[in-house]
Design a protein around this motif. Structure first.
Motif, PDB file in Angstrom:
ATOM      1  N   PHE A  48     -71.322 -10.676  99.895  1.00 38.25           N
ATOM      2  CA  PHE A  48     -71.105 -11.357 101.175  1.00 38.25           C
ATOM      3  C   PHE A  48     -71.317 -10.425 102.379  1.00 38.25           C
ATOM      4  O   PHE A  48     -71.048 -10.808 103.508  1.00 38.25           O
ATOM      5  N   PHE A  49     -71.795  -9.203 102.141  1.00 44.53           N
ATOM      6  CA  PHE A  49     -72.044  -8.250 103.206  1.00 44.53           C
ATOM      7  C   PHE A  49     -73.538  -8.251 103.509  1.00 44.53           C
ATOM      8  O   PHE A  49     -74.357  -8.343 102.597  1.00 44.53           O
ATOM      9  N   GLU A  50     -73.892  -8.173 104.766  1.00 44.52           N
ATOM     10  CA  GLU A  50     -75.298  -8.182 105.168  1.00 44.52           C
ATOM     11  C   GLU A  50     -75.645  -6.840 105.804  1.00 44.52           C
ATOM     12  O   GLU A  50     -75.641  -6.700 107.024  1.00 44.52           O
ATOM     13  N   PRO A  51     -75.933  -5.819 104.995  1.00 40.16           N
ATOM     14  CA  PRO A  51     -76.124  -4.472 105.547  1.00 40.16           C
ATOM     15  C   PRO A  51     -77.259  -4.364 106.559  1.00 40.16           C
ATOM     16  O   PRO A  51     -77.176  -3.564 107.490  1.00 40.16           O
ATOM     17  N   LYS A  52     -78.312  -5.171 106.409  1.00 41.41           N
ATOM     18  CA  LYS A  52     -79.404  -5.083 107.372  1.00 41.41           C
ATOM     19  C   LYS A  52     -78.951  -5.525 108.771  1.00 41.41           C
ATOM     20  O   LYS A  52     -79.527  -5.119 109.779  1.00 41.41           O
ATOM     21  N   LYS A  53     -77.916  -6.361 108.826  1.00 38.20           N
ATOM     22  CA  LYS A  53     -77.387  -6.831 110.100  1.00 38.20           C
ATOM     23  C   LYS A  53     -76.104  -6.115 110.509  1.00 38.20           C
ATOM     24  O   LYS A  53     -75.819  -5.972 111.695  1.00 38.20           O
ATOM     25  N   ILE A  71     -69.822  -2.973 109.812  1.00 38.57           N
ATOM     26  CA  ILE A  71     -68.809  -4.010 109.950  1.00 38.57           C
ATOM     27  C   ILE A  71     -68.641  -4.677 108.600  1.00 38.57           C
ATOM     28  O   ILE A  71     -69.571  -5.274 108.064  1.00 38.57           O
ATOM     29  N   SER A  72     -67.445  -4.571 108.053  1.00 39.04           N
ATOM     30  CA  SER A  72     -67.121  -5.226 106.798  1.00 39.04           C
ATOM     31  C   SER A  72     -66.444  -6.552 107.114  1.00 39.04           C
ATOM     32  O   SER A  72     -65.525  -6.608 107.931  1.00 39.04           O
ATOM     33  N   ARG A  73     -66.896  -7.633 106.452  1.00 41.27           N
ATOM     34  CA  ARG A  73     -66.394  -8.959 106.806  1.00 41.27           C
ATOM     35  C   ARG A  73     -65.962  -9.713 105.558  1.00 41.27           C
ATOM     36  O   ARG A  73     -66.799 -10.197 104.799  1.00 41.27           O
ATOM     37  N   PRO A  74     -64.657  -9.821 105.305  1.00 43.32           N
ATOM     38  CA  PRO A  74     -64.210 -10.687 104.216  1.00 43.32           C
ATOM     39  C   PRO A  74     -64.609 -12.128 104.514  1.00 43.32           C
ATOM     40  O   PRO A  74     -64.754 -12.522 105.671  1.00 43.32           O
ATOM     41  N   GLU A  78     -61.118 -19.839 108.674  1.00 43.07           N
ATOM     42  CA  GLU A  78     -60.566 -20.223 109.976  1.00 43.07           C
ATOM     43  C   GLU A  78     -60.924 -19.250 111.082  1.00 43.07           C
ATOM     44  O   GLU A  78     -61.048 -19.635 112.239  1.00 43.07           O
ATOM     45  N   ALA A  79     -61.071 -17.971 110.771  1.00 40.44           N
ATOM     46  CA  ALA A  79     -61.441 -16.958 111.766  1.00 40.44           C
ATOM     47  C   ALA A  79     -62.107 -15.799 111.039  1.00 40.44           C
ATOM     48  O   ALA A  79     -61.795 -15.515 109.878  1.00 40.44           O
ATOM     49  N   ILE A  80     -63.027 -15.143 111.721  1.00 38.69           N
ATOM     50  CA  ILE A  80     -63.764 -14.036 111.128  1.00 38.69           C
ATOM     51  C   ILE A  80     -63.172 -12.722 111.611  1.00 38.69           C
ATOM     52  O   ILE A  80     -63.076 -12.476 112.816  1.00 38.69           O
ATOM     53  N   ASP A  81     -62.756 -11.883 110.661  1.00 39.13           N
ATOM     54  CA  ASP A  81     -62.317 -10.529 110.967  1.00 39.13           C
ATOM     55  C   ASP A  81     -63.438  -9.567 110.599  1.00 39.13           C
ATOM     56  O   ASP A  81     -63.850  -9.508 109.434  1.00 39.13           O
ATOM     57  N   VAL A 120     -63.606 -15.016 116.391  1.00 39.94           N
ATOM     58  CA  VAL A 120     -63.875 -13.723 115.763  1.00 39.94           C
ATOM     59  C   VAL A 120     -62.974 -12.649 116.349  1.00 39.94           C
ATOM     60  O   VAL A 120     -62.679 -12.640 117.548  1.00 39.94           O
ATOM     61  N   ASN A 121     -62.557 -11.742 115.479  1.00 36.92           N
ATOM     62  CA  ASN A 121     -61.779 -10.576 115.870  1.00 36.92           C
ATOM     63  C   ASN A 121     -62.479  -9.327 115.371  1.00 36.92           C
ATOM     64  O   ASN A 121     -62.930  -9.282 114.219  1.00 36.92           O
TER      65      ASN A 121
END
Length: 321
Positions: A48-53, A71-74, A78-81, A120-121
């Motif tokens: 679920f990680f997009e390293p190119k972006k 940026i690591s994104r679980p 409801e909201a993106i950390d 987003v946070n």
């Protein structure tokens, strides 16, 4: 003045240079342990990680890596950390590179906000004694919303024998067939914890396929009905230990399903992990814990001899389009 150029992540060929930069930045870096090539590859190539972006590198005129941010994104409903990890070579601290990395991360989070239509946070962290880094984050309107302890315990002191309720057993995870049950226990253990993001089966399988994964250190407590009631997922990082001349093990995650709390299972699996590390030849065990945990985790660790050795501050900044 040396011009710094930003470029995207090109793939695994960049990992070695990133690892060298991260370890050069210590102790002004963000983490309290070195990062090996294997560690970084696991972090950057995770599901679920997009390293190119979500990864950017900054190089000088000679092609030397001077800065790195990712940026690591679980997964979120409801909201993106977005968890920002960034490192700047000591020679580039006067180039305002840290501020540029933060601005890049904010732009990336705004893109995600438009794509996902969710709040987003942007998050980051620092040891509390790294005042320059704390000040940098605060100057960019990050606010502290949580604190954590790194705790440590020597293994040459006595380790009590784990005590289990009748019918319960302590053993390593059996393997592939138990991963789903392990994920269920993980999520039931942390569902009511601060800022919990649900663990997916895909991510767990990714963790367990890591070349450094140690099945003997992934312990579970099994209830009489066969349910996994508690667990301790731990690791040894040989490259770090060899580089620093240490023999440390890390407990990455430890939890008890909320249906099995107040039975002493957390202490039992913790003691089991400590014994497993000692058997593996380690002399110290470390872990990170939420200083404000409602489950009394800090008291549990202190009860078996762990002591806080560092304090970490979690910073957050809502990103608005």
């Amino acid at each position: 003045m040396n011009t710094l150029m930003m470029r995207p992540y090109l793939g695994k060929s960049d990992i070695k240079a990133i690892a060298d930069l991260v370890n050069t930045c210590d102790p002004v870096g963000q983490l309290d342990k070195d990062k090996s090539v294997a560690d970084l590859e696991m972090e950057i190539e995770q599901p679920f990680f997009e390293p190119k972006k979500d990864v950017r590198l900054w190089e000088d005129n000679s092609g030397n890596l001077m800065g790195f941010g990712h940026i690591s994104r679980p997964q979120a409903k409801e909201a993106i950390d977005g968890y920002l990890y960034f490192y700047v070579h000591p020679r580039a601290h006067q180039e305002s590179l840290e501020a540029e990395i933060i601005r890049w991360s904010e732009r990336r989070m705004r893109q995600l906000q438009k794509e996902k239509h969710l709040p987003v946070n942007l998050r980051s962290s620092s040891r509390d004694d790294l005042r320059d880094r704390c000040s940098l984050l605060e100057e960019h309107n990050f606010k502290v919303d949580r604190s954590f302890f790194t705790m440590s315990r020597r293994l040459d002191e006595e380790i009590s024998t784990p005590q289990l309720p009748e019918g319960f057993s302590l053993r390593p995870l059996a393997g592939e067939t138990e991963i789903k049950a392990w994920v269920d226990c993980f999520n039931q253990s942390f569902i009511d914890h601060w800022n919990h993001h649900e663990l997916t089966l895909t991510t767990a399988k990714f963790w367990f396929n890591d070349a450094q994964y140690r099945p003997d250190l992934n312990l579970v407590i099994v209830a009489p009905n066969g349910t996994i009631a508690g667990f301790s997922y731990a690791s040894i990082y040989p490259e770090q230990n060899n580089r620093l001349g240490t023999k440390e093990g890390w407990i990455n995650w430890l939890g008890t399903s909320r249906n099995f709390r107040k039975m002493g299972l957390g202490k039992a699996v913790l003691l089991g992990s400590m014994q497993a590390f000692k058997t593996a030849g380690m002399d110290t065990v470390k872990l990170a814990v939420d200083a404000d945990s409602l489950t009394g985790a800090t008291r549990l660790y202190e009860s078996v001899g762990f002591k806080p050795v560092q304090t970490w501050l979690s910073y957050v900044k809502p990103v608005i389009s």
